[in-house]
Design an enzyme around this catalytic site. Structure first.
Site, short mmCIF file in Angstrom:
data_model
loop_
_atom_site.label_atom_id
_atom_site.label_comp_id
_atom_site.label_asym_id
_atom_site.label_seq_id
_atom_site.Cartn_x
_atom_site.Cartn_y
_atom_site.Cartn_z
CB ILE A 206 -0.98 0.00 1.40
CG1 ILE A 206 -1.50 -1.28 1.84
CG2 ILE A 206 -2.07 1.14 1.08
CD1 ILE A 206 -2.05 -1.32 3.21
CG HIS A 207 3.06 2.95 -3.23
ND1 HIS A 207 2.79 1.87 -3.93
CD2 HIS A 207 3.25 4.04 -4.13
CE1 HIS A 207 2.57 2.00 -5.20
NE2 HIS A 207 3.22 3.24 -5.20
NE ARG A 208 -1.16 3.84 -7.64
CZ ARG A 208 -0.45 4.13 -8.63
NH1 ARG A 208 -0.14 5.43 -9.07
NH2 ARG A 208 0.46 3.31 -9.05
#
Length: 360
Positions: A206-208
């Site tokens: 998860i990074h966006r």
């Protein structure tokens, strides 16, 4: 023939390494030498990009490191444009080669086009159809000023056809995906990260910003992952920023969080996981390369052929949709999704096309 390659982030180094290897192999057997000059804008600072990174991945070190990161999109792109122009005036290349959709991609293409140096765009034609994404703007504008557009898929080619590129003075070629070249080459170097001894696990990233900067979306995703981890381990190499945001929101993380991993470690995780849950663009394809079902926690994806063939499910950030998709993913059939991204020799095809264009 001299080619200036402009890159700005670690994933672009992995992609560009495939072309650098093709150049080295060509120069060993051909009398017409190709010189590649690598420019790293510094768009993304990455502590993992030490000397050992370049040695292990057999990637040439940059000839120019501009150190331009931070600031707004406009500030970054403008500063990169100015410095790349200086490099191009010094090097006088025959081609400028750019990858993907970062600010570095657009800055490199703009600098070249304004100096009338032909641009070759790798990963051309990709579209999310979400103009709120800076990446979408970068890729569309880069395509518009490129002389050769190297597409990774038939879908990308069709996007360009619909946009009228058949009537432009450029070439559009489906050469396959350089990330398949990279995945095939680096599988032999996969390295197990420091994780517990699990018989099986799900892999998650998860990074966006669309997820991490939205409290409701991030909470929904983490709640779903917590629930999944009750019956199957979930391993998540998490960016410190994402973890900090979760803590600030008081969100308890019950799944296995590990620090960001190297590319070799990610390859190992992909080889050994059962299902991939991600909001990454590249990881969607890499899941496919390793025949792993993918659940994409975004509202759009550039890799629509993965969704159309059923090996990737687009679920947004809805908790129940994520949980339902995991159940459905267990029955994924890859038989209908063969050879979506070429034969693993995209970089050789790119080099051959540039040489062919030069001699025409």
């Amino acid at each position: 023939m001299k080619v200036v390659t402009v890159i700005g982030a670690r994933p672009q180094f992995v992609k560009a390494a495939t072309f650098s290897r093709a150049v080295r192999e060509h120069n060993q057997t051909s009398q017409k030498a190709v010189q590649e000059v690598i420019v790293h804008t510094g768009q993304h600072y990455d502590a993992n990009m030490s000397d050992i990174f370049f040695e292990e991945m057999q990637i040439p070190k940059p000839d120019y490191s501009l150190g331009i990161g931070g600031g707004t999109h406009g500030q970054m792109t403008g500063r990169q444009l100015e410095e790349i122009e200086k490099v191009l005036l010094e090097e006088k290349p025959d081609w400028v080669l750019v990858y993907g959709d970062t600010n570095s991609t657009l800055a490199g293409a703009l600098a070249a086009a304004k100096l009338h140096i032909p641009v070759a765009h790798v990963e051309a034609g990709l579209r999310s159809f979400n103009m709120r994404m800076p990446e979408e703007i970068n890729r569309i504008l880069t395509d518009q000023i490129s002389k050769i557009l190297f597409c990774p898929t038939d879908t990308a080619v069709q996007n360009l056809v619909r946009e009228g590129f058949k009537d432009k003075s450029c070439q559009v070629r489906n050469v396959g995906d350089v990330m398949l070249d990279a995945a095939s080459f680096y599988t032999q170097s996969a390295k197990r990260p420091a994780i517990p001894e699990y018989d099986s696990f799900y892999l998650c990233t998860i990074h966006r910003a669309e997820n991490t900067d939205d409290e409701n979306r991030l909470k929904s995703i983490i709640t779903a992952l917590n629930e999944l981890s009750e019956t199957q381990p979930v391993i998540c190499p998490i960016h410190p920023r994402t973890q900090k945001l979760a803590e600030c929101l008081g969100l308890e993380i019950k799944f296995d969080v590990i620090p960001p991993v190297s590319y070799f470690e990610m390859v190992w995780l992909l080889e050994h996981c059962e299902i991939v849950l991600t909001d990454s663009g590249g990881l969607q394809k890499e899941a496919y390369f390793f025949s792993k079902p993918c659940i994409t926690m975004r509202d759009q994806t550039e890799w629509v052929e993965l969704v159309n063939t059923g090996v990737n499910q687009l679920v947004g950030a809805d908790k129940q949709a994520i949980l339902n998709a995991v159940d459905a993913a267990k029955a994924t059939n890859f038989a209908q999704a063969e050879n979506l991204y070429g034969n693993g020799e995209a970089a050789k095809a790119i080099l051959a096309a540039l040489l062919e264009f030069e001699s025409a």
